[in-house]
Each structure stands twice: as structure tokens, then as C-alpha cells.
Design a protein around this motif. Sequence first.
Motif, short mmCIF file in Angstrom:
data_model
loop_
_atom_site.label_atom_id
_atom_site.label_comp_id
_atom_site.label_asym_id
_atom_site.label_seq_id
_atom_site.Cartn_x
_atom_site.Cartn_y
_atom_site.Cartn_z
N LYS A 262 -60.31 40.61 11.81
CA LYS A 262 -60.86 39.26 11.94
C LYS A 262 -61.65 39.21 13.23
CE LYS A 262 -58.70 35.46 10.16
NZ LYS A 262 -57.66 34.42 10.25
N GLU B 259 -66.29 29.92 13.86
CA GLU B 259 -65.42 28.96 13.18
C GLU B 259 -65.51 27.58 13.81
OE1 GLU B 259 -62.02 31.94 11.34
OE2 GLU B 259 -61.48 30.61 13.00
N GLN C 17 -68.49 25.93 12.84
CA GLN C 17 -68.41 25.45 11.46
C GLN C 17 -67.76 24.06 11.43
OE1 GLN C 17 -66.42 28.20 8.90
NE2 GLN C 17 -66.69 26.89 7.10
N PRO D 33 -56.87 18.91 0.50
CA PRO D 33 -57.84 19.74 -0.22
C PRO D 33 -58.42 19.03 -1.43
CG PRO D 33 -55.60 20.56 -0.53
CD PRO D 33 -55.52 19.50 0.51
N PHE D 34 -59.66 19.30 -1.68
CA PHE D 34 -60.39 18.79 -2.85
C PHE D 34 -60.49 17.28 -2.88
CE2 PHE D 34 -58.43 22.86 -4.04
CZ PHE D 34 -59.59 23.62 -4.09
N LEU E 93 -63.37 20.31 0.34
CA LEU E 93 -62.68 21.33 1.12
C LEU E 93 -63.12 21.37 2.59
CD1 LEU E 93 -62.44 24.33 -1.33
CD2 LEU E 93 -60.54 23.11 -0.29
N ILE F 186 -60.75 22.82 5.48
CA ILE F 186 -61.04 24.08 6.17
C ILE F 186 -61.09 23.84 7.67
CG2 ILE F 186 -62.85 25.80 6.51
CD1 ILE F 186 -63.42 25.46 3.45
N GLN G 116 -57.68 23.75 8.99
CA GLN G 116 -57.11 25.10 9.06
C GLN G 116 -57.65 25.86 10.27
OE1 GLN G 116 -54.75 26.44 7.46
NE2 GLN G 116 -54.44 25.04 5.74
N ILE G 117 -58.95 25.72 10.49
CA ILE G 117 -59.57 26.45 11.61
C ILE G 117 -58.97 25.98 12.93
CG2 ILE G 117 -61.72 26.71 12.93
CD1 ILE G 117 -63.22 26.71 10.24
#
Lengths: 123, 592
Positions: free
Chosen positions: B441, B488, B491, B543-544, B554, B558, B561-562
Motif C-alpha cells: 500500500k 487518499e 480524495q 454505504p449506498f 459510496l 469511502i 474509511q479513509i
Amino acid sequence: MSKILIVDDEPHLRLLYENELRRAGYETMTASNAVQGLEFVETMRPDLVILDIRMAGMDGIEAMQRIMERDKQIPVILNTAFSSYKDNYLTWAADAYVTKSSDVTELVETVQRVLEKKATASG
Amino acid sequence: MPMENDPLPTSEQMTVLVAAFRQNPLPLLVVADGGTIAAVSDGACELLAMPREKVMGLNVADRFLPPLPIDRCLNQKECRDERCRREILPAEGQPVPVEVLCRPFSVSGESAEGGRLNDHCLLYISDTRKRDYEDELRAARLAKLSLLNQVSEALYGANLTLDQVLEAVLICITAGQGLRFNRAFLLLVDDEKNVLRGEIAIGPSNQDEAGRIWNDLAHQPDDLFSMMTSYDQSIKQTDAAVNAIVKNMTVPLDDHDHVLVRSMEQGQAIRVTPDMDLPGVAAIRQWLGCDTFAVAPLMTRSGMLGAIIADNAISGQEITDLDLEFLQLFANQSASAIENSRLYTELERRLIALRKAHEKQKEHQETLLRMERLSVMGETSAIVAHELRNPLVAIGGFARALVRNLDPDDPNHKYATIITEEVTRMETIIHDLLDFIRPQKQQRKEVRIDELVTGTVDRYQGEMQAQRIDLQLDLQSEDSVVACNPIEIQQVLQNFLVNALQVLPEGGRIEVRTRLMQGGVQVEVCDNGPGIAQEVEDKLFAPFFTTKPTGSGLGLTICQQIIKSHGGVIGARNRKGQGACFSFILPLPRNS
């Protein structure tokens, strides 16, 4: 008795998972591809779906996305030989992620945990 | 020179001629028949160390050894010069080697058959000592020139380092086979400080040392390298004194009257004698402890390199014109050699740098190739490993079922156990292999959060201008650095910005803020759009979940999560007035 839908394109693995989950006391049904799996989600209303990721045709992640779009209440466990999918952000949406192993204990325990969590959340 | 037809001089002319002859500084004699000296010049008196009256009437046979061939010249019709080498005997001192030209002539002699007979002989005497000295001088010149030539060839050809060149230059100035100065000091221009600075020097510090060194060097062959070798052996250890002197020498280059600067600017060697008093001379005399010295400029076409000071402080010998001439000549040669060596060193330095860069590049290329090969191998093994995983799950899984179902006493129970164990082993191998092959990663990097924010916001300048968004940046993280995966975090920020742009009408406002907090940095993106509806507030990161017709639902999941994977927290809130704020906090490293 909770109904578990197993979606995997490997017949032997489907058989193995069915055996093990039944032994653990679950009702099971299987689908050999994602499209069939989505159909069963509609018609059989399972309590939990175990999705293989890499399948011919629609893959498990897309199937998960579709399931969640229709019914966010159904928990999804992604079950795959590819541990690298864990790095894919989309898999983070799943309730759990299990790497395939000949020791099915982890899968069975995860099913149990996710169902309990769902029960507490809805109850 | 035939004289037969010359008319006889008149007696007046004779008187003048004789007077002129007498006062001639060249040694000349006129010998009459029988060898008697009939006339003598001042030069000849000096050579014979006798007054004129004593010379007159002497017979040349008494003073020349062996006797001169006078008889061959006299009483002959033809006039033929005779040349010979003799020794002349002065009244005092050693015999002097001379060359004598005997030229017969006739004053009154007449032959019996008519015509004239030679009855006198003129002797042109030259002191061969002087000539030999001049020959010697010429030979010395030649020797020195040849040495200079050799030295310059050596200096150019041998790729010596600058220090070696400087050393060689000084050796040649001081060597017995070279310019024979006692001591030499070399000064170089320091462009940065605009001064002339003493660099190195050679030479003995006293008479004893000098005696020893000169003795040591007396039998050295005349070539540069043996000179340099003997220098290393016998001179180097005595250099301390002169090198202490040279280190003190500093002359500002803008002191144009200074004898060294003047010598450089005029490109001319200067000999300083005790009676001369030029600016700078006093200081140099003090450095050298000696009144007489020579300076020579080190010049090249590209400019002034420095200067040389040379003296004979030990022997006290005079610095001759020849010495100065050679010093000048040699300085010119040396300057070119010094510049050459400098250029060469510089070239070499660049060449090495280039070569290193080239090697590095080659190394990188090889690494890349190797990595590519490994990567192809890795990918292949990954595919194979994955493909093996499914069958292994089936084999091992059913073997486990068998183990469970069989009676432990049944031999098959043992066999099934072996199968499960072996499959587990294979699975472990595959797991480790995939873990190893799996691309790492992206490493976390230390990033200045304000820079990262500015960089990300810049990417949306176009969209913001099109939508006439009023962007306000308020970055106050005070140069905080966080360890993160910048791609990330970008993002996440992009997600916030795109969300804001999508909900804002034309002319809306976006505020991007960074703030330092206890143990972390907060980044906030606020808009003055419609804000977050109450019913969706707690599902924002699920999610979704999406309120947009085309969204995947998402994006924020995401993001969450990041930020979580960075050990931070993400949040969203409505603003008091109007609009929404999305923010995240990243922890700062503990030591900051």
C-alpha cells in the motif's frame, strides 16, 4: 431459523458451505452466479447473503451494490480467495469480508456475528 | 685582404693610423721581420700585463707558446692569413689561451724579382677565455631552454594535479639544473577576496641546509621527474620556514602601485635591487628578509593567475639579466601549465560527476527491469495461487468434514486428518506468497496539510470559476505536518468539494478552513447551500446511501474509511445560518 443465500460459481464450495452452515443450524440456498443470486434475494428473501467476488459475469461487488440498493437491511458477507479485494473501497460497504479457507469456521462465525448484530440493530 | 696594390700611406696618415692602433682596446700586435714587436695596442699591453715601452722590442717568440708561424707569413709574395691557438705569457699570472690571426703585410719590402714582399705581420689576438665564457653562457642558455621545454612538456603532458604543477614550477625555479634561485614563492589570485595570496614556497632556511640540499642535488639527472623525486626526499622537510613566510603574503589586487600587482598588470618580470624603492617592496623585503629579489607575473591569455617571487637570500648571489629573462620565460610557461591543470581538474571533476550520474541511471534502469521481471513473475504466481485456493478450500473443507464424521479409531480418520493438515500447510504457503506479492500500500508521507489543501482546491478552480463560486481559503494549520497517504486525503477533500459544488447554485460560496487543534489538524469545507436534511443526517456515511440521482452512495462511506484508516474522525453538520460543513480531523504525530 435464518436463511442464508450462498452465491459462488464453484459447485464444490457451494456444497461445502451448505453442509457447514446447515450443520451450524442455518437454512441454506445456493446460486451459481450473481444474476441468479439477485433473483433469489428478490424471491426467497434470505436473511444474509454470502457472495463470492470473482465470478463469471456479474461479480460479487456489483451484486452487493445491487442488493444494497434494493434492500439495505440484508447483510452481505464477501467471501473470496482474493485477499487483495480488501483494498478496494467498495468492499468496505460489506458487513464483513472473509478470505476463503478450508477451515470454514471463520465463515460460520462471521455469519453468526453479522446476524446477531443485525438482530440487535433492528430489535 | 690583399694589400699588394694598396698605395703606401703618407707619413701623416701613418701617424694617425699608429695612434689609432695604439689606443685600440683589442689586443693587436705588429711584428717586424725576425719576430720583433714593432707596435702594440692598449688591449695587447693589458693582456701581456706590461707597459708599452717594455712590450716594444720584445720578440713574440718569448711571449707565445708554442712559437707563432711568423716565418710562414713573412718574406712571401702572397698574402695569406694564418690562424692558430697559442698561449700567451703575461708578465704576471697564468698563461692565457688565445687565438691568433696572423695577417702579413708589406711596408717597404721589395723582392729581388720585383714586386713587394711581406715584411710585417699584424696579430689579432683574441682571449679565448672570454669566448669560452660566452660559449658557456650560450650552452647554459641552451641547457636551460631545453629544461624549460622539458618542463613545459611534462607539465602539460602528465596530467599533474594543481599542487604537483605548482611544486614542479618552484622546483625548476630553484633547482641547480633549473633557474638556480635559492628560494621561490608562489602567489595565486584569490578572485573571491580580490587579493594575491601566498600559496606554496620552496627553499632552504639557512646556509647549512642549503649546502646539504645542493650537494644532494648536484648529481641529479636533468629531468623533471627525478628532480621532483629528489625534491620529495631532500627538500620537502626543510620547507617549513619558507612556507610559513608564504602564508603571510597577501596583496590586495586593487593596490595597482604594488610591485607585484604592477608586474602582473604589465606582464613584466621586475628585478628589485637594494637601491630600489617601489611600493610594496618594503613589505616583501620584510617577508623575505632580503633586499634583492625578482618578481615575475603568472599570466595567461585569460588573465592574471598570480606571481612568483624568487631570491638568492642564502647565497647572496646577484640576480643577472639572464636569470630575470629565464624567470620571465619560465613564469609564462608555468602560468599556462597552471591554467591547464586547473581546467583539467575541472574537466575531470565534471567527467566523474557525469560518469556517476550515468552509472546511477544505468543502475536504476537495471533495477526497473528487474522489478518489471519480478512483477510479471509475481502477477503470474498470484494468479496461480488464487486459482489453487478454491480447490484447496474444497479439498480441505471436505477432509475436515470427514475427520468430524469418522470414528477416531477408524484409520481413515487419521488419513483425513493428514489431508486437512497438508491443505492448511499449502494454504499458509499461498497466503504468505500472496501477502508477499501483493503490492505494498502506498507509504504514508509527511505532508504539510495546508499545501495539500491548496493543491486540491486548485484543481477545482475551473469549475468554481464557471459556477462563479466565491472561494474563501482560511488556512491556519501553522505549517502542521501530518503523516498520511496524500492521494487518499485528497480524495476525501475532492469529495467534499464536489458535493458542495453540486448543491450550490451559481454564485454560491465555499469556505475551506484548516485549523490546529489539540493533537490534530481539522480541515473543513463549508458551503452556503441548502444544508443537510434532518432525515438523512445519520445516514450520510452509510454505504449506498445517496440523495443524488446518479450517485453511488459510496463517496462519503469511502471518505469515512479513509479518515478512519488514518486514525482520524470525519463529520458533517449544518451551519447556524445556512449551508453544510463537512470536516475531518487528522491526528498529528505525537512528537509535534
